[in-house]
Write a protein that holds these residues in place. Structure first.
Motif, short mmCIF file in Angstrom:
data_model
loop_
_atom_site.label_atom_id
_atom_site.label_comp_id
_atom_site.label_asym_id
_atom_site.label_seq_id
_atom_site.Cartn_x
_atom_site.Cartn_y
_atom_site.Cartn_z
N VAL A 192 0.82 -1.22 0.00
CA VAL A 192 0.00 0.00 0.00
C VAL A 192 0.85 1.27 0.00
O VAL A 192 0.49 2.28 -0.62
CB VAL A 192 -0.97 -0.01 1.20
N ASP A 193 2.00 1.24 0.67
CA ASP A 193 2.85 2.44 0.71
C ASP A 193 3.46 2.74 -0.65
O ASP A 193 3.63 3.91 -1.02
CB ASP A 193 3.95 2.27 1.76
N VAL A 194 3.79 1.70 -1.40
CA VAL A 194 4.28 1.90 -2.76
C VAL A 194 3.20 2.56 -3.60
O VAL A 194 3.45 3.54 -4.32
CB VAL A 194 4.72 0.56 -3.38
N TYR A 195 2.00 2.02 -3.51
CA TYR A 195 0.87 2.59 -4.26
C TYR A 195 0.66 4.06 -3.91
O TYR A 195 0.52 4.91 -4.80
CB TYR A 195 -0.40 1.79 -3.96
N ARG A 196 0.63 4.41 -2.63
CA ARG A 196 0.33 5.78 -2.21
C ARG A 196 1.41 6.76 -2.67
O ARG A 196 1.11 7.85 -3.16
CB ARG A 196 0.17 5.82 -0.69
N GLN A 197 2.69 6.37 -2.50
CA GLN A 197 3.77 7.27 -2.91
C GLN A 197 3.83 7.41 -4.43
O GLN A 197 4.02 8.51 -4.95
CB GLN A 197 5.10 6.75 -2.36
N TRP A 198 3.67 6.32 -5.11
CA TRP A 198 3.69 6.33 -6.58
C TRP A 198 2.58 7.22 -7.12
O TRP A 198 2.81 8.06 -8.00
CB TRP A 198 3.54 4.90 -7.09
N ARG A 199 1.38 7.08 -6.59
CA ARG A 199 0.24 7.90 -7.02
C ARG A 199 0.50 9.39 -6.74
O ARG A 199 0.23 10.25 -7.57
CB ARG A 199 -1.02 7.44 -6.29
N LYS A 200 1.05 9.66 -5.58
CA LYS A 200 1.34 11.04 -5.19
C LYS A 200 2.37 11.67 -6.12
O LYS A 200 2.19 12.79 -6.63
CB LYS A 200 1.85 11.07 -3.74
N TRP A 201 3.46 10.96 -6.37
CA TRP A 201 4.56 11.53 -7.16
C TRP A 201 4.20 11.66 -8.64
O TRP A 201 4.69 12.57 -9.32
CB TRP A 201 5.82 10.69 -6.98
N CYS A 202 3.36 10.77 -9.15
CA CYS A 202 2.99 10.83 -10.56
C CYS A 202 2.08 12.02 -10.88
O CYS A 202 1.79 12.28 -12.06
CB CYS A 202 2.32 9.53 -10.99
N LYS A 203 1.66 12.76 -9.88
CA LYS A 203 0.84 13.95 -10.10
C LYS A 203 1.69 15.17 -10.47
O LYS A 203 1.14 16.21 -10.83
CB LYS A 203 0.02 14.28 -8.84
N HIS A 204 3.01 15.03 -10.41
CA HIS A 204 3.91 16.17 -10.63
C HIS A 204 4.84 15.92 -11.82
O HIS A 204 5.35 14.81 -12.00
CB HIS A 204 4.75 16.43 -9.39
N PRO A 205 5.08 16.93 -12.63
CA PRO A 205 5.95 16.78 -13.81
C PRO A 205 7.37 16.32 -13.49
O PRO A 205 8.02 15.70 -14.34
CB PRO A 205 5.95 18.18 -14.43
N THR A 206 7.86 16.60 -12.29
CA THR A 206 9.21 16.17 -11.92
C THR A 206 9.21 15.07 -10.86
O THR A 206 10.21 14.85 -10.19
CB THR A 206 10.07 17.36 -11.45
N TYR A 207 8.06 14.40 -10.70
CA TYR A 207 7.97 13.19 -9.90
C TYR A 207 8.36 13.46 -8.44
O TYR A 207 7.93 14.46 -7.88
CB TYR A 207 8.84 12.12 -10.55
N PHE A 208 9.18 12.58 -7.82
CA PHE A 208 9.43 12.78 -6.39
C PHE A 208 10.35 13.96 -6.10
O PHE A 208 10.49 14.39 -4.96
CB PHE A 208 9.95 11.51 -5.69
N PHE A 209 10.96 14.53 -7.11
CA PHE A 209 11.78 15.72 -6.90
C PHE A 209 10.92 16.94 -6.55
O PHE A 209 11.43 17.94 -6.05
CB PHE A 209 12.62 16.01 -8.13
N ALA A 210 9.61 16.85 -6.81
CA ALA A 210 8.70 17.94 -6.47
C ALA A 210 8.14 17.81 -5.06
O ALA A 210 7.50 18.74 -4.56
CB ALA A 210 7.54 17.98 -7.47
#
Length: 306
Positions: A192-210
């Motif tokens: 579930v944590d992979v899903y939540r972080q992945w979904r969150k980061w994919c909302k931004h053009p620069t992914y987890f760097f945002a």
């Protein structure tokens, strides 16, 4: 007469494929398979895409081993043979796969004192920057690595991805406590944590760097000096060149080579996001292995006594 690959030996050596168990730096038990030719000249670690078990890379691993490379495939924690009995209640960070699991796989290969090269698929190309020992990797070829934002995708795929993230996945996760991805034939089930972080980061053009909580990653990725060959298939709707560039720009100190692939140039009908490692992709594999062989030869020349 069937044309033989230019890299394929006349007689294939006997390859040993041995399941191994090793432990990540934080103590988590991991499972891998070591493909070993009689006299390996170098090692390759394969860093998987999200939700893709190591068995998917078996054909490539065997092919590379037949050409003198020792190859390690492994499953990240929570995936395949490295998964607990139940993912419900299993906690981890999506970043653990690179920080702990890939780092430990590199350590396993480092024990043999052979040059280490890396194949990264999708998330696997991100994982190098997360690892603590990226300096041990001589070069990485990554395939389909991008920022994950839907804005880089063609319209049809953009709509499909947003429906999946916002309508299909949430109720599935709410009921099960993890993402039962296998029910959609999209890959292995995800914690579930992979899903939540992945979904969150994919909302931004620069992914987890945002992500304000992940700003240290900018400095961490800037420390990587490993040469990188970043490959994008032009029919890979998930990681087209614009997406690749959005992510790879953060490897600011790494010598970078961008390669765009057209399926017809490799005698393939399609590549997409997964075709790089499917049967019929031998010309892609030849290109990757030849690049590693060239780099190895160049390094041997550079270190030869005058």
């Amino acid at each position: 007469m069937k044309e033989r690959s230019p890299l394929a030996p006349a007689a294939q050596p006997s390859i040993e494929a041995k399941t191994i168990a090793f432990t990540a730096a934080d103590g988590y038990p991991l499972s891998g398979v070591m493909y070993r030719p009689p006299q390996p000249q170098a090692s390759i670690v394969i860093s998987n895409a999200t939700g893709v078990p190591q068995g998917f890379y078996r054909r490539f691993a065997e092919y590379a081993a037949q050409q003198g490379f020792q190859v390690l495939t492994f499953d990240y924690r929570g995936i395949g043979a490295s998964s607990p009995n139940s993912l419900k209640g299993f906690r981890m960070s999506y970043l653990d796969w690179g920080r702990h699991d890939l780092s430990s796989a590199i350590d396993v290969l480092a024990q043999d004192d052979l040059p280490i090269y890396m194949i990264g698929h999708s998330y696997g190309g991100q994982a190098l920057g997360l690892s603590r020992n990226h300096h041990l990797v001589k070069a990485m070829q990554c395939y389909g690595t991008g920022a994950g934002w839907h804005g880089y995708m063609p319209l049809k795929e953009k709509i499909k991805v947003q429906v999946i993230w916002n309508i299909v996945f949430p109720p599935m996760v709410a009921v099960t406590g993890y993402l039962p991805w296998s029910k959609l034939n999209m890959g292995a089930d995800l914690p579930v944590d992979v899903y939540r972080q992945w979904r969150k980061w994919c909302k931004h053009p620069t992914y987890f760097f945002a992500d304000p909580e992940q700003q240290a990653l900018k400095t961490q990725f800037a420390q990587v000096k490993t040469p990188i060959y970043a490959i994008a298939a032009l029919d890979d709707d998930w990681a087209l060149p614009a997406s690749r560039q959005a992510f790879m720009q953060h490897y600011t100190s790494a010598p970078m080579t961008f390669i765009d692939m057209r399926a017809q140039d490799y005698s393939m009908k399609a590549i997409g996001h997964m075709g790089y490692f499917r049967k019929g992709a031998e010309k892609i594999w030849d290109q990757a292995l030849q690049q590693f062989k060239t780099l190895q030869t160049d390094e041997q020349v550079d270190h030869a006594p005058a």
